[in-house]
Design an enzyme around this catalytic site. Structure first.
Site, PDB file in Angstrom:
ATOM      1  N   VAL A  89      -3.043 -10.229  11.306  1.00 26.35           N
ATOM      2  CA  VAL A  89      -4.029 -11.157  10.754  1.00 26.35           C
ATOM      3  C   VAL A  89      -3.760 -11.411   9.276  1.00 26.35           C
ATOM      4  CG1 VAL A  89      -6.473 -11.540  10.278  1.00 26.35           C
ATOM      5  CG2 VAL A  89      -5.779 -10.518  12.446  1.00 26.35           C
ATOM      6  N   GLY A 108      -5.649   1.715   2.533  1.00 21.61           N
ATOM      7  CA  GLY A 108      -5.883   1.455   1.123  1.00 21.61           C
ATOM      8  C   GLY A 108      -6.954   0.421   0.861  1.00 21.61           C
ATOM      9  N   GLY A 163      -3.928  -6.452   3.383  1.00 22.54           N
ATOM     10  CA  GLY A 163      -3.761  -5.323   4.278  1.00 22.54           C
ATOM     11  C   GLY A 163      -2.652  -5.571   5.280  1.00 22.54           C
ATOM     12  N   GLY A 165      -0.793  -5.865   8.919  1.00 22.49           N
ATOM     13  CA  GLY A 165      -1.155  -6.339  10.251  1.00 22.49           C
ATOM     14  C   GLY A 165      -0.967  -7.819  10.427  1.00 22.49           C
ATOM     15  N   ASN A 178      -7.397   3.256  13.329  1.00 24.27           N
ATOM     16  CA  ASN A 178      -6.228   3.631  12.533  1.00 24.27           C
ATOM     17  C   ASN A 178      -6.610   4.461  11.312  1.00 24.27           C
ATOM     18  OD1 ASN A 178      -4.544   2.120  14.254  1.00 24.27           O
ATOM     19  ND2 ASN A 178      -4.902   0.262  13.066  1.00 24.27           N
ATOM     20  N   GLU A 184       0.090  -2.885  -1.184  1.00 22.80           N
ATOM     21  CA  GLU A 184       0.634  -1.660  -0.595  1.00 22.80           C
ATOM     22  C   GLU A 184       1.907  -1.929   0.190  1.00 22.80           C
ATOM     23  OE1 GLU A 184      -3.278   0.455   0.981  1.00 22.80           O
ATOM     24  OE2 GLU A 184      -3.118  -1.671   1.420  1.00 22.80           O
TER      25      GLU A 184
END
Length: 505
Positions: free
Chosen positions: A267, A382, A263, A265, A378, A288
């Site tokens: 982290v 996905g 994902g 970000g 947010n 993604e």
């Protein structure tokens, strides 16, 4: 220069300013804009629309691939130009208007928006605004740093506004793989068997007669906010690396692993950076977003190929990427998000999905979107596309935050985005819980013992033990299940001072 970027001569007469193009957008329109996690988004026309709306009020429904950059979502919200927004956002200003109820927000799986449009299950796009690097003579638009839902928007929209971004070199042509699946029930298999398989064209086919304006821009994407790894993310990465090594030793995986998804970000990016100094090599990615860590892994010789829907990197990496673009060009592909997030492809490739959670509960349910169960952060993005269909569905987060006043392991999540049925592995900075093959009562013990912050383990185990007395497949004390969140709202911490002292003693 114009003829190099616009190779269809009839379109040269349609060059307009951003303000002139924005004037073509009418009240009540459904507008589809390119853009996926700040990459390849409209950088001029939507901004001009926000300015126009301040003196000439109007409202639109705005669809994109994911979030926009350059504060565009916030500017549109502040000028009250948004009626409805989908499928994802990450802007502080827009978030406030969503949670106040002024802007209606539809939080969609990113892999489904194009499907819903194609099936005519949501209102069709009236006008599309698409950023490109060039318009080719063969009738193809060459996207910039993202594809997102652009191909579907272009196919469906009655009118097109094209933003030609001079900041992106035309050499970007060739990294895109544009394929639009057939409508149901005539859909054919998506023939991706390896992450580097190409199934489409290098550009988006379009009808030049739909174009109502061409606008030139010269702006880079908004830079991703990339925080360097720190103790907690390093610990999470270490737990994951150790887990993968054990899977290799058991013969379940090789040191090439399976295609990785992570994902967006800081982290997720920091965790992927942990693979740089790991024994794993020959890695691939089917994800993604290509972040800084993707290109660091390529530079380190750890990653061979990466497929996604956008490139979202820091300012440093944005400059480095285009200066050395030929170094990476044959190692990356950008696809439409209903291909990058296709359940069929994710399942076939056996993707290892690593996504972040806001919180998870003692049975493995994950909240990735809502604070206190009501305030949108947010969006699901996905993560659901991958979690449900991955070979391994992994969720990560810190065990506690805000000076350990907030536990991210709770008795019951205040909002469920990913049910226990779609979660295989949970990881915090304190440990990893492998939930495969475990019933709810077994899961609770493993999660509390391995993932919870030490300050909260006793309270979590106490809750679970008392819930067992009530019985049930998934034991809960409904009167207390969300009491931790309620206490946080009232006092600013999830435990009382007495509980805090007791845990220390």
């Amino acid at each position: 220069m114009n003829s190099e970027r616009i190779q269809i001569s009839t379109l040269l007469a349609k060059v307009k300013t951003a303000q002139e193009a924005a004037a073509l957008i009418e009240d009540g329109m459904v507008v589809g804009s390119s853009g996926f996690t700040r990459a390849g988004d409209s950088k001029a026309v939507l901004q001009a629309l926000a300015e126009r709306a301040q003196t000439n009020p109007l409202k639109i429904t705005l669809l994109t691939g994911a979030s926009l950059g350059h504060d565009t979502d916030g500017l549109l919200a502040e000028s009250h130009a948004l009626y409805k927004r989908m499928p994802f956002q990450s802007d502080n200003g827009l978030r406030s208007h969503i949670n106040d109820g002024e802007v209606l927000f539809i939080d969609q799986h990113l892999g489904e928006t194009a499907e819903l449009l194609q099936a005519e299950n949501i209102h069709p796009v009236d006008l599309a605004i698409i950023e490109v690097a060039m318009i080719r003579a063969d009738g193809q638009l060459i996207p910039t740093t993202s594809v997102g839902n652009s191909a579907t928007f272009v196919q469906q929209a009655k009118q097109l506004i094209i933003e030609v971004n001079m900041a992106v070199p035309t050499s970007i042509a060739g990294i895109h793989d544009i394929h639009i699946p057939e409508r149901y029930p005539y859909r054919k298999p998506i023939l991706i068997e390896k992450v580097d398989d190409r199934i489409g064209s290098i550009g988006i086919e379009f009808d030049p007669t739909k174009v109502v304006a061409v606008v030139f821009t010269n702006l880079s994407d908004s830079a991703a906010t990339i925080a360097p790894p720190e103790a907690k993310t390093d610990a999470i990465a270490a737990h994951l690396i150790e887990f993968f090594e054990k899977e290799v030793h058991k013969g379940k995986l090789s040191y090439h692993l399976l295609p990785l998804q992570a994902g967006i970000g800081k982290v997720a990016n920091a965790i992927l950076q942990g693979f740089v100094n790991s024994p794993f090599e020959g890695l691939t990615m089917y994800s993604e977003v290509l972040q800084d860590s993707t290109f660091e892994l390529i530079d380190a010789g750890k990653m061979d190929f990466a497929s996604a829907s956008s490139i979202t990197v820091s300012k440093e990496w944005y400059q480095k990427l285009f200066i050395n673009f030929e170094r990476y060009k044959d190692k990356i592909l950008l696809r439409p998000q209903n291909i990058s997030n296709s359940a069929e492809v994710i399942r076939r490739l056996g993707v290892i999905a690593i996504n972040t959670a806001i919180e998870f509960d003692i049975y493995g349910n994950v909240n990735s979107t809502h604070i206190y169960g009501t305030k949108m952060m947010n969006g699901i993005g996905g993560s659901g596309d991958f979690a449900r269909n991955a070979y391994l569905s992994i969720f990560v987060c810190q065990a506690a935050s805000k000076n350990d006043t907030i536990s991210h392991v709770v008795p019951m999540v205040a909002h469920v985005d990913h049910t226990e049925h779609d979660v295989d592995i949970l990881v915090t900075d304190f440990g990893l819980a492998d939930l495969r093959g475990l019933a709810p009562r077994e899961r609770a013990k493993v999660i509390i013992e391995n993932c919870a912050h030490p300050d909260y383990r006793e309270a979590l185990m106490d809750y679970y033990t008392r819930a067992l007395e009530r019985g049930g497949q998934t034991p809960h004390l409904l009167g207390e299940a969300l009491s931790w969140h309620e206490r946080l709202q009232k006092t600013g911490r999830m435990t009382s001072e007495l509980e805090k002292v007791a845990s220390i003693l």
